[in-house]
Enzyme design. Sequence first.
Site, mmCIF file in Angstrom:
data_model
loop_
_atom_site.group_PDB
_atom_site.id
_atom_site.type_symbol
_atom_site.label_atom_id
_atom_site.label_comp_id
_atom_site.label_asym_id
_atom_site.label_seq_id
_atom_site.Cartn_x
_atom_site.Cartn_y
_atom_site.Cartn_z
ATOM 1 N N ARG A 470 -26.154 -23.216 -1.555
ATOM 2 C CA ARG A 470 -24.901 -22.750 -1.178
ATOM 3 C C ARG A 470 -23.687 -23.406 -1.541
ATOM 4 O O ARG A 470 -22.778 -23.255 -1.805
ATOM 5 C CB ARG A 470 -24.857 -22.226 0.394
ATOM 6 C CG ARG A 470 -23.704 -21.760 0.797
ATOM 7 C CD ARG A 470 -23.504 -21.239 2.232
ATOM 8 N NE ARG A 470 -24.168 -22.083 3.132
ATOM 9 C CZ ARG A 470 -23.482 -22.976 3.789
ATOM 10 N NH1 ARG A 470 -22.217 -23.410 3.681
ATOM 11 N NH2 ARG A 470 -24.303 -23.931 4.790
ATOM 12 N N TYR A 522 -6.788 -3.285 -11.993
ATOM 13 C CA TYR A 522 -8.202 -2.847 -11.623
ATOM 14 C C TYR A 522 -8.273 -2.144 -10.322
ATOM 15 O O TYR A 522 -7.518 -2.842 -9.469
ATOM 16 C CB TYR A 522 -8.983 -3.922 -11.917
ATOM 17 C CG TYR A 522 -10.500 -3.912 -11.258
ATOM 18 C CD1 TYR A 522 -11.108 -2.613 -11.894
ATOM 19 C CD2 TYR A 522 -11.109 -4.615 -10.598
ATOM 20 C CE1 TYR A 522 -12.585 -2.340 -11.366
ATOM 21 C CE2 TYR A 522 -12.410 -4.216 -10.163
ATOM 22 C CZ TYR A 522 -12.913 -3.196 -10.668
ATOM 23 O OH TYR A 522 -14.289 -3.005 -10.238
ATOM 24 N N ASP A 595 -5.814 -12.703 -13.960
ATOM 25 C CA ASP A 595 -7.041 -12.040 -14.167
ATOM 26 C C ASP A 595 -7.063 -11.788 -15.804
ATOM 27 O O ASP A 595 -6.654 -10.948 -16.351
ATOM 28 C CB ASP A 595 -7.218 -10.576 -13.323
ATOM 29 C CG ASP A 595 -8.599 -9.861 -13.648
ATOM 30 O OD1 ASP A 595 -9.094 -10.235 -14.770
ATOM 31 O OD2 ASP A 595 -8.924 -9.212 -12.869
ATOM 32 N N LYS A 620 -18.487 -9.013 -17.575
ATOM 33 C CA LYS A 620 -18.159 -8.555 -18.789
ATOM 34 C C LYS A 620 -18.298 -9.525 -19.861
ATOM 35 O O LYS A 620 -19.815 -9.550 -20.265
ATOM 36 C CB LYS A 620 -16.520 -8.218 -18.799
ATOM 37 C CG LYS A 620 -15.973 -7.143 -18.043
ATOM 38 C CD LYS A 620 -16.077 -7.430 -16.604
ATOM 39 C CE LYS A 620 -15.413 -6.275 -15.948
ATOM 40 N NZ LYS A 620 -15.777 -6.060 -14.168
#
Length: 870
Positions: A470, A522, A595, A620
């Site tokens: 983690r 988005y 972004d 993506k």
Amino acid sequence: MIQRGALQTLPSSPLVRKANCVCVPVSRNFTPRQASDQNERLNCSTIHTAQRRSNRAITVPRAGNGASGAGAAADGKVFVTLSELQSLCTKSLLALGYKDDEVKILLDVLLYAQLRDNNQGIVKITSGGLNRSPSAREPTIEKETRLSALINGNNSAGMLVLHRATRMAVERAKSQGFGIVGTNHTPSSTGALGYYADIVGREGLIAIVLAQSPEFVAPHGAKQAIFGTNPISISIPAQDGPVTMDMATAAFAWFGVLEAKAAGRDIPKDVAINAEGHPTTKPDEVLNGGAIRVFDRSHKGSHLALMVELLAGPLVGAAVADKLEERNWGNLVIAIDPGLLGDRDAIRQRSQVVLDRVRNAERMPGVDEIMLPGERGNRLAAQRISSGIIPIEPNLLSSLRLMASKYDSASSDAKSSDANDWSSLNVATQLIHGKSSVKDPYGGSMPPIWQTATFAQPSATTFGEYDYTRSGNPTRTLLEEQMAALEGADRAFAFTSGMAALAAVCKLVKSGEHILAGEDIYGGTSRLLSQVVPDAGISVSNVDMTDLEAVRHAIIPGRTKLVMVESPTNPRMQICDIQALAGIARAAGAICCVDNSIMAPVFQRPLDLGADICMTSGTKFIGGHGDVTLGVLSVKGSDLAKRVYFLQNAEGAGLAPMDCWLALRGLKTMSLRMERSAENCAKMAAYLARHPLVKKVNYAGLPSHRGHDIHMRQATHGGSLLSFETGNVEASKIIVEETKLFKVTVSFGNVTSLISLPCYMSHASIPAEVRAARGLPDDLVRISAGIEHIDDLIADLDQAMSKAMAKIGMSQRQAGVAASGTGALANGNGNGNGQSGADVQVREGQLLLRIQQLEDQLKLLASGGSNSKH
């Protein structure tokens, strides 16, 4: 020069206009030019203070058209663009041997002063005040408690050590209510103390900062220099934001004497004495055995200087006998949570009452305005940032250019001797040969996966580099370091999704603060900002990010802490000027997050344009095959990176090793995939732009796109995502459903071509009325181009378009006529916004449509077919 720390007044004079604008005169041959596209890249994280209380402007001229970018001023100074000044300072500091992260801090401190006409500015570079000590080592912590710390600077630069001390004091005050940190063994100047107090003040804390310096100042009645210039700065929270006050206990700055000597001019009267104790205005006489006087030329000024001397000297272990010889100067930072003294809001209100009483005091005849401490400097800085230019002494500029040229020469030699330097490689090569500190002991051609949750430690009381996945994993480090190198970031962080990454960014904003985002964003981002973030007491507003003036007006001074940008936007493919928006955010003291999922670092690098954080949805183009979900935050600045890492680790949002490995595999082919997809998209955009059913095409690669010029200035390609409108929801629905090679799904950046109706899919979470208000039409179709053969893709689109035309009753004859009025080539605008109706445009549209039909028929005949698609 107006003395720092005193109440300042602007008397009515020819230099003061009715609107209280102080104008700097310019020589008659000075030609203004726009410089705003350059000045936005300033690295001043605290420049936002210049925006507070700047309702009355101080106007300054713009830079001239000379080859050097400088123009002449009436007072003998020259004007230089801020971008050139920043570049010269950066190169000069690198030439002195400072590291990149150190240069960022030094430049931040220096420009804070330079923009305000404070003598603690860039003269420190050219005068040798920032020369690195040969014995400089990494600072060490000599003593540390929950409330305090003592740092031994080990001969490192004073600005760097005090910056670290300030951050440590802030951390303690925020967690314990109080923090006090001292430093010793710093052999160089700390710069303008207001810079450090402002850092504390911006956290809502009370600041007291003191600095000791060598023997430059004589006590009142003495001719021997005993004190340093010994500045003191405080910052107090008020309703309009923190008020930062900064003053030296000396009548003049030591570096002001050096600056005057370099410029060949005298210093003001009655601020210094020569070696015999007589007043002098000659810099040389002060430098050769003379001394500066205390600021009020009385015993009271001496007393204040002695207070600073004792608090920032013996208390922190700094030199007390021969400070100049020992080069061991001290500093003290105190940060206090006002909540220890009462209600924070009540304290801010009471502070504002005092400030307003001072500002509104009855004025003397001829006094136009009473200004608060620091107000003039903040206004001046704001105007210089806005204009993009700044006046500077010619000799100082020449010296700076000479130092920078040495760096250019050394850098050129280094590059020529190391042709294999990673940063000089093309991005396609960088993707294959990733840059990382993680080494595979077996030298595999592909990186291994460290698929483990825990790591064995050296002993029961010591930790190795990794302990728990983690918190960190070698596979994730490989991905994060490679992304940081690709983006030009200090650090990068891989999250479980793009939305997890953006959620972490939003947590950098505190309750009561404000986030400004675009209107065309988005759907997941819109949902986060409208339904999740407000629950934390954070306000959010949306604005058209293509309208810079609207963005400036939407900034809430003192409250806007995050500006979220997309370019191109999703799904309307609008183009936002990233560099300008980053500058607006920085001037407001806000973080700028871009972004960059649609472009990725292959086509666009927002951090190079001034952004602080770049978010890339790795689902993506990084993954590229639709088999992994991830988001990456690439961050500029070590302090900001620490905050992001804390959130990633504390909330457990780090990407798992297997997903990291899939992303690393995807990076290898990302350039190839993106180039092919973008090539396909450009051809599809051209096809759609002349199709009679299409009313508007949104693709930045089209020269007719409204934002084409800005996009091609900040990116290298139009990208592989487009959207278009038909004006008919039913027609758009048929097109999406009748394609065979395009998968009907959300997302983009896949090897497979994708198609969707955003208003019913990826952006369905945005209420219909909000979509309508933002100009997001229900008939909008979005296409993500894959890597299939373009002929097959266009043929598939064409048959779907034909079915849509037939379904809505649009005949081929009507299509021919429609081409003259709605096709993008017919009306001359790839966005479908041009003027229609001219005969020549009608004929051109019909002719182009017929040519396309004939080309399609020839292709079918060559492949053995017999019927046209039309």
